[in-house]
Every structure is written in structure tokens, then in C-alpha cells.
Design an enzyme around this catalytic site. Structure first.
Site, PDB file in Angstrom:
ATOM      1  N   ASP A  14      32.081  91.121 -19.449  1.00  0.00           N
ATOM      2  CA  ASP A  14      32.424  89.730 -19.781  1.00  0.00           C
ATOM      3  C   ASP A  14      31.275  88.962 -20.429  1.00  0.00           C
ATOM      4  O   ASP A  14      31.146  87.747 -20.264  1.00  0.00           O
ATOM      5  CB  ASP A  14      32.907  88.970 -18.525  1.00  0.00           C
ATOM      6  CG  ASP A  14      34.091  89.661 -17.885  1.00  0.00           C
ATOM      7  OD1 ASP A  14      34.911  90.217 -18.626  1.00  0.00           O
ATOM      8  OD2 ASP A  14      34.184  89.648 -16.643  1.00  0.00           O
ATOM      9  N   LYS A  17      31.756  90.077 -25.593  1.00  0.00           N
ATOM     10  CA  LYS A  17      31.874  91.134 -26.611  1.00  0.00           C
ATOM     11  C   LYS A  17      32.991  90.812 -27.605  1.00  0.00           C
ATOM     12  O   LYS A  17      32.842  91.013 -28.810  1.00  0.00           O
ATOM     13  CB  LYS A  17      32.170  92.483 -25.922  1.00  0.00           C
ATOM     14  CG  LYS A  17      31.066  92.918 -24.973  1.00  0.00           C
ATOM     15  CD  LYS A  17      31.440  94.149 -24.175  1.00  0.00           C
ATOM     16  CE  LYS A  17      32.524  93.972 -23.158  1.00  0.00           C
ATOM     17  NZ  LYS A  17      32.193  93.099 -22.010  1.00  0.00           N
ATOM     18  N   GLY A  41      39.083  92.601 -20.752  1.00  0.00           N
ATOM     19  CA  GLY A  41      39.727  91.380 -21.238  1.00  0.00           C
ATOM     20  C   GLY A  41      38.750  90.712 -22.183  1.00  0.00           C
ATOM     21  O   GLY A  41      37.724  90.205 -21.737  1.00  0.00           O
ATOM     22  N   HIS A  42      39.031  90.783 -23.467  1.00  0.00           N
ATOM     23  CA  HIS A  42      38.095  90.271 -24.474  1.00  0.00           C
ATOM     24  C   HIS A  42      38.694  89.027 -25.133  1.00  0.00           C
ATOM     25  O   HIS A  42      39.773  89.093 -25.726  1.00  0.00           O
ATOM     26  CB  HIS A  42      37.789  91.360 -25.510  1.00  0.00           C
ATOM     27  CG  HIS A  42      37.078  92.536 -24.915  1.00  0.00           C
ATOM     28  ND1 HIS A  42      36.684  93.634 -25.645  1.00  0.00           N
ATOM     29  CD2 HIS A  42      36.664  92.779 -23.645  1.00  0.00           C
ATOM     30  CE1 HIS A  42      36.070  94.496 -24.846  1.00  0.00           C
ATOM     31  NE2 HIS A  42      36.055  94.007 -23.631  1.00  0.00           N
ATOM     32  N   GLN A 225      33.695  96.649 -20.664  1.00  0.00           N
ATOM     33  CA  GLN A 225      32.872  96.540 -19.460  1.00  0.00           C
ATOM     34  C   GLN A 225      31.397  96.329 -19.870  1.00  0.00           C
ATOM     35  O   GLN A 225      31.158  95.773 -20.918  1.00  0.00           O
ATOM     36  CB  GLN A 225      33.028  97.770 -18.548  1.00  0.00           C
ATOM     37  CG  GLN A 225      34.397  97.873 -17.892  1.00  0.00           C
ATOM     38  CD  GLN A 225      35.485  98.415 -18.805  1.00  0.00           C
ATOM     39  OE1 GLN A 225      35.334  99.467 -19.379  1.00  0.00           O
ATOM     40  NE2 GLN A 225      36.574  97.711 -18.935  1.00  0.00           N
TER      41      GLN A 225
HETATM   42  P1  GDP Z   1      34.133  90.056 -22.971  1.00  0.00           P
HETATM   43  O1  GDP Z   1      34.918  90.769 -21.958  1.00  0.00           O
HETATM   44  O2  GDP Z   1      32.717  90.536 -23.065  1.00  0.00           O
HETATM   45  O3  GDP Z   1      34.787  89.998 -24.326  1.00  0.00           O
HETATM   46  O4  GDP Z   1      34.035  88.529 -22.458  1.00  0.00           O
HETATM   47  P2  GDP Z   1      35.240  87.658 -21.844  1.00  0.00           P
HETATM   48  O5  GDP Z   1      36.122  87.252 -22.953  1.00  0.00           O
HETATM   49  O6  GDP Z   1      35.852  88.339 -20.686  1.00  0.00           O
HETATM   50  O7  GDP Z   1      34.436  86.432 -21.234  1.00  0.00           O
HETATM   51  C1  GDP Z   1      33.616  85.633 -21.994  1.00  0.00           C
HETATM   52  C2  GDP Z   1      34.133  84.175 -21.885  1.00  0.00           C
HETATM   53  O8  GDP Z   1      33.158  83.279 -22.381  1.00  0.00           O
HETATM   54  C3  GDP Z   1      35.370  83.932 -22.730  1.00  0.00           C
HETATM   55  O9  GDP Z   1      36.164  82.959 -22.107  1.00  0.00           O
HETATM   56  C4  GDP Z   1      34.792  83.391 -24.043  1.00  0.00           C
HETATM   57  O10 GDP Z   1      35.707  82.579 -24.743  1.00  0.00           O
HETATM   58  C5  GDP Z   1      33.632  82.578 -23.533  1.00  0.00           C
HETATM   59  N1  GDP Z   1      32.454  82.498 -24.419  1.00  0.00           N
HETATM   60  C6  GDP Z   1      31.936  83.444 -25.240  1.00  0.00           C
HETATM   61  N2  GDP Z   1      30.784  82.998 -25.790  1.00  0.00           N
HETATM   62  C7  GDP Z   1      30.582  81.756 -25.292  1.00  0.00           C
HETATM   63  C8  GDP Z   1      29.535  80.787 -25.441  1.00  0.00           C
HETATM   64  O11 GDP Z   1      28.545  80.993 -26.125  1.00  0.00           O
HETATM   65  N3  GDP Z   1      29.661  79.620 -24.737  1.00  0.00           N
HETATM   66  C9  GDP Z   1      30.716  79.362 -23.931  1.00  0.00           C
HETATM   67  N4  GDP Z   1      30.740  78.213 -23.296  1.00  0.00           N
HETATM   68  N5  GDP Z   1      31.725  80.244 -23.768  1.00  0.00           N
HETATM   69  C10 GDP Z   1      31.641  81.426 -24.417  1.00  0.00           C
HETATM   70  P1  IMO Z   2      35.327  93.554 -20.031  1.00  0.00           P
HETATM   71  O1  IMO Z   2      35.512  94.598 -21.098  1.00  0.00           O
HETATM   72  C1  IMO Z   2      34.048  92.756 -15.926  1.00  0.00           C
HETATM   73  C2  IMO Z   2      34.914  95.834 -12.958  1.00  0.00           C
HETATM   74  C3  IMO Z   2      35.898  95.502 -11.846  1.00  0.00           C
HETATM   75  C4  IMO Z   2      35.312  96.340 -10.727  1.00  0.00           C
HETATM   76  C5  IMO Z   2      34.851  97.611 -11.447  1.00  0.00           C
HETATM   77  C6  IMO Z   2      35.843  98.754 -11.395  1.00  0.00           C
HETATM   78  O2  IMO Z   2      36.250  92.411 -20.137  1.00  0.00           O
HETATM   79  O3  IMO Z   2      33.889  93.153 -19.920  1.00  0.00           O
HETATM   80  P2  IMO Z   2      38.128  99.228 -12.677  1.00  0.00           P
HETATM   81  O4  IMO Z   2      39.420  98.464 -12.683  1.00  0.00           O
HETATM   82  O5  IMO Z   2      37.515  99.406 -14.023  1.00  0.00           O
HETATM   83  O6  IMO Z   2      38.226 100.529 -11.925  1.00  0.00           O
HETATM   84  O7  IMO Z   2      37.137  98.310 -11.802  1.00  0.00           O
HETATM   85  O8  IMO Z   2      34.645  97.219 -12.800  1.00  0.00           O
HETATM   86  N1  IMO Z   2      35.435  95.636 -14.336  1.00  0.00           N
HETATM   87  C7  IMO Z   2      35.056  94.640 -15.132  1.00  0.00           C
HETATM   88  N2  IMO Z   2      34.247  93.589 -14.901  1.00  0.00           N
HETATM   89  N3  IMO Z   2      34.572  92.943 -17.163  1.00  0.00           N
HETATM   90  C8  IMO Z   2      35.354  94.007 -17.424  1.00  0.00           C
HETATM   91  O9  IMO Z   2      35.773  94.304 -18.671  1.00  0.00           O
HETATM   92  C9  IMO Z   2      35.667  94.887 -16.373  1.00  0.00           C
HETATM   93  N4  IMO Z   2      36.426  96.009 -16.280  1.00  0.00           N
HETATM   94  C10 IMO Z   2      36.265  96.465 -15.027  1.00  0.00           C
HETATM   95  O10 IMO Z   2      35.882  94.138 -11.540  1.00  0.00           O
HETATM   96  O11 IMO Z   2      34.166  95.709 -10.198  1.00  0.00           O
HETATM   97 MG    MG Z   3      36.106  90.390 -20.249  1.00  0.00          MG
END
Ligand code: GDP
Ligand code: IMO
Ligand code: MG
Length: 431
Positions: A14, A17, A41-42, A225
Site C-alpha cells: 500500500d 504503487k 488493491g491499487h 504487496q
Molecule cells: P498500492 O497498493 O501500493 O497501490 O497503494 P494503495 O492504493 O493500497 O494505498 C495508497 C493510498 O494512498 C491510496 O488511497 C492512494 O490514493 C493514496 N495516495 C497515494 N499517494 C498519495 C500521496 O502522496 N498523498 C496522499 N495523501 N495519498 C496518496
Molecule cells: P497491495 O498490492 C498490504 C497482507 C495481508 C496479510 C498478508 C498475507 O495493495 O500493496 P494474503 O491474503 O496475501 O495471504 O495475506 O499480506 N497483504 C497486503 N498488505 N497491501 C497488499 O497489497 C497486501 N496483500 C496482502 O494483510 O498481512
Molecule cells: Mg494496496
């Protein structure tokens, strides 16, 4: 000029990416997922509109980008199809630019049942998985018994193999976990969805990547991840079941390591973790709550609250080493805007000893106490800033210190969720 760029998480996932892959694919022609599944979840935010992608590469919103899903990814047919339908409803037409490896392992209903039964049985020792069947699907793959996307083409053969696997998994579900068995109908339904909707997207991903390379296309390899959730390198057993690190690119999509030109590690300006497992810099106070609230730290896949803490340079240095990072992309700087002071962990202390490396023994990591240095906050808004020179001096100092401690340069700084809220310090395409 750099042509094949890996974008991966250098913490516990998270990191942002999705935002970065979306931004960089403006200048690329191909986006590739190489591991993970719909546990990812991106999030992409473009002009206020939010899109969350789980299996489809984050380049999909650009009509010039072809998206590939490699054989290292585990695919839930119904989830992938639902994701495709959602995008089609949004008016994004991409049938001809989404290609999937026939060798990708399928995530089927018995994997989900096993994941959930196992977590329940572990009680307080649960991993805190996303409950989506990811671990059991990878187990089937490593156990050399998995059903793969190419298996759905012949319905009779699929049914025969599915029956055998169901028999095996239902035995464990019923006799070991005292859980409900999974029905054959639910497994066959996944096969039907895959046959009707996904089979036409099957492609030879390694051969396609070879072709694109010969055509001099720019490609972004999108990790899911993060480094510390890697099955081999992470805080085992509190990890996911795939190789989230740079080595996973080569095996996960059939693109040799010599072809990769740069690896960018995405890191938040602080740390988060969702799920269980050690997290040395975790905050349990008002500061942690402030970060969680300002950063809207809730999982993009499960909605669970994310644990928050200070930036951990020990863990990041490990990510630099394991992934051969070219540099960092620091995200969510704006989340720290209101803080009076900001801490960075530069080492750990364990039973009176100083540790400069991340311990591989998870029990030691769980006991390790961070050694901090403290930096003054900037206490003004950085949201939406697009030039380094517009950043307050204290924010520049903090970022410079992150880079110094991690011994790699910062390529970009993200100051908001929107595609445009980004400071570009180095152009990765021009190196
Ligand atoms: P990913 O899994 O690495 O793609 O990241 P996620 O989408 O799960 O979580 C990142 C969260 O931070 C999302 O809600 C993005 O919209 C938000 N986000 C990304 N970059 C920034 C930033 O620079 N500032 C803020 N406030 N939010 C951001
Ligand atoms: P993105 O791509 C954050 C974590 C779960 C748990 C561990 C194992 O959005 O960054 P799993 O369901 O993969 O067997 O769970 O990995 N986990 C993540 N944490 N971002 C993710 O994906 C994750 N995908 C799995 O919370 O701790
Ligand atoms: Mg994510």
C-alpha cells in the site's frame, strides 16, 4: 534510455504503487503484473475519480497501454471478470490490450474456504490474510497440482481435475478444520466464467515480452504487496505467499533479469502495515491516529484499518539491498504536514545489543526496539506541490535524510493521491 522499469513496494504494501504505475505508464506502452492476486488493491485517482484495481495492471486507464498478467499471478476468474466488467461500465474499452498467461494459477472456491478456515483455527496467531485464498492457491501451484487458466479450455478435462482437487481439499476442510465442504458446482462455475470470458485473452506472455522488447517498447513491471511481505525475504510467517521482490519479475513473467534497466522502490514517508506481524516503529498513540486519519489508512481491498508508524530506515535499507533499488519514490509526504516533529528509525536495540540489519528471526524482530533520530516537522501544507523548491526546508531536510540513510537517490515525491500531485526529481526514462 531506460526501457524496462520495475515499480515495487519497499515496505509492507500500500505504498502507492498504483498511483506511480498509472503516472509512469503515461510514457510507457506496456504494464505487467508478475505476482500476487486480488489480495492487492491499487488506487488510481484522476481528476477526483477513484479507481481501485486488484488484478488488472495500473496502466489500463491509458488507451495506448497494453496490460499483461504473467504466470506468477494467481487469478480468481470471477473477481477478474467482475473487475473487467466494472471498467467496461466506466467506458474503458480494453479487450485487445489485456493479455493473460495461460500458465497462471487459478484461485478457486476451495482456496478461499481453506484460507478462512486456517485463519480461524489459528486464532490469535492468525496472519491476518485478506481471506481471498491466495496462500492455498500458491500452495497448490508449488505442490504441482494447481488448475491453471489454460486448463479451462477443455471443459471435460477441467471437471475431471477439479473433482480430484475438490476431493483432496474437502477432506482437509471437513476432517481437519470441521468446516463446510465446497461444492463442485461453485468450482465449475469459476471454470465457466474463465472459459467464456477470459480464455480469449490468453497469450504467451514471455514471447509477447520478447516481441515488445525487440520493438523497443517501454515496459513497467508492477509489483503487488511489498518487500517485507515477500515469502522468502519478509517477516515470515506474517507474509504473503509470493515473491514480491525484484527477483519475482523474472520468474513471474518470463523476462530475464538482464533486461531490467531500473528498479524503483515505492515508500511512504512513514510506515503502515495491515494484518498481523512485527512492526518495530508502530505507533499506539495520538500521533499514530493522526497519521491514520490524515492518510486515510484503510485497506483498499478489505477496508481494514492499517497500523501506522514512523519511517524505518533499517527496513528500507534491507529493501534497497534485496531489490537492487535504483532509487526511491516517497509517497504521502503531505500526510505528515501537521506534525511538530518526525522520527526516523536508524537502528534497533535487542537485549542490550545494537542491530543495524533487520533480523530474520521474526521473534527477535517483534522484540526489537527502534533507535530514533528526531527531525523538526514543517507544519504547513505540502499537498499538491509539484516542485522541489516549493517544499518547506524542513520537508526537504527530512527527504534528504531518508535518501542518505537508504544510500539511494529519490526519484519522485508524491504530495497527494492525484496523478498530478507529484514532484519529479529524476527522469527514470532518460537514464
Ligand atoms: P498500492 O497498493 O501500493 O497501490 O497503494 P494503495 O492504493 O493500497 O494505498 C495508497 C493510498 O494512498 C491510496 O488511497 C492512494 O490514493 C493514496 N495516495 C497515494 N499517494 C498519495 C500521496 O502522496 N498523498 C496522499 N495523501 N495519498 C496518496
Ligand atoms: P497491495 O498490492 C498490504 C497482507 C495481508 C496479510 C498478508 C498475507 O495493495 O500493496 P494474503 O491474503 O496475501 O495471504 O495475506 O499480506 N497483504 C497486503 N498488505 N497491501 C497488499 O497489497 C497486501 N496483500 C496482502 O494483510 O498481512
Ligand atoms: Mg494496496
Amino acid at each position: 534510455m531506460t526501457k524496462s522499469i520495475v515499480i515495487l513496494g519497499s515496505q509492507w504494501g500500500d505504498e502507492g504503487k498504483g498511483k506511480l504505475v498509472d503516472l509512469l505508464t503515461d510514457k510507457a506502452q506496456v504494464a505487467v503484473r508478475f505476482q500476487g492476486g486480488h489480495n492487492a488493491g491499487h488506487t488510481l485517482v484522476i481528476n477526483g475519480e477513484k479507481t481501485v484495481l486488484h488484478l488488472i495492471p495500473s496502466g489500463i486507464l491509458h488507451s495506448h497501454v497494453t496490460c499483461l498478467i504473467g504466470q506468477g499471478v494467481v487469478i480468481s476468474p470471477s473477481h477478474l471478470w467482475a473487475e473487467i466488467e466494472k471498467l467496461i461500465q466506466k467506458g474503458i474499452d480494453f479487450k485487445n490490450r489485456l493479455k493473460i498467461s495461460g500458465a497462471a494459477t487459478l484461485v478457486l472456491p476451495y482456496h478461499v474456504a481453506l484460507d478462512q478456515a486456517r485463519e480461524k483455527a489459528k486464532g490469535s496467531k492468525a496472519v491476518g490474510t485478506t481471506g481471498r485464498g491466495i496462500g492455498p492457491a500458491y500452495e497448490d501451484k508449488i505442490g504441482r497440482r494447481a488448475l491453471r487458466l489454460c486448463d479451462v479450455l477443455d471443459a471435460a478435462r477441467f471437471e475431471e481435475k477439479a473433482k480430484e482437487l475438490l476431493h483432496f481439499h474437502n477432506f482437509v476442510l471437513q476432517n481437519y478444520f470441521s468446516a463446510e465442504p465446497v461444492s463442485l458446482a461453485s468450482v465449475l462455475e469459476e471454470g465457466r466464467i474463465a472459459r467464456e470470458h477470459l480464455a480469449e485473452l490468453i497469450d504467451d506472455v514471455p514471447a509477447r515480452l520478447k516481441q515488445y522488447r525487440q520493438e523497443n517498447k517501454t515496459m513497467i513491471f508492477e509489483g503487488a504487496q511489498g518487500t517485507l511481505l515477500d515469502i522468502d525475504q519478509g517477516s515470515y510467517p506474517y507474509v504473503t505467499s509470493s515473491n514480491t521482490t525484484a527477483g519475482g519479475v523474472a520468474s513471474g513473467c518470463g523476462y530475464g533479469p538482464r533486461y531490467l534497466d531500473a528498479v524503483l522502490g515505492i515508500t511512504k514517508a512513514y510506515c503502515t502495515r495491515v494484518g498481523a506481524g512485527p512492526f518495530p516503529t508502530e505507533l499506539h498513540d495520538e500521533v499514530g491516529k493522526n497519521i491514520a486519519t490524515r492518510g486515510n489508512e484503510f485497506g483498499s481491498t478489505t477496508g481494514r484499518p492499517r497500523r501506522c508508524g514512523w519511517f524505518d530506515a533499517v527496513a528500507l535499507r534491507r529493501a534497497v539491498m534485496i531489490n537492487s533499488l535504483s532509487g526511491l519514490v516517497v509517497t504521502k509526504l503531505d500526510v505528515l504536514d501537521s506534525l511538530e516533529e518526525i522520527k526516523i528509525a536508524t537502528g534497533y536495540e535487542y537485549q542490550g545489543q545494537q542491530l543495524s540489519e533487520l533480523p530474520v528471526d521474526t521473534d527477535i524482530l517483534a522484540e526489537a526496539k527502534p533507535v530514533y533520530e528526531t527531525w523538526p516537522g514543517w507544519q504547513c501544507t505540502t499537498e499538491g506541490i509539484r516542485n522541489w523548491s516549493d517544499l518547506p526546508k524542513a520537508a526537504q531536510n527530512y527527504l534528504n535524510r531518508m535518501a542518505e540513510l537508504c544510500e539511494v537517490p529519490i526519484y519522485m515525491v508524491s504530495t497527494g493521491a492525484e496523478r498530478k500531485d507529484t514532484i519529479i526529481l529524476r527522469d527514470v526514462f532518460e537514464e
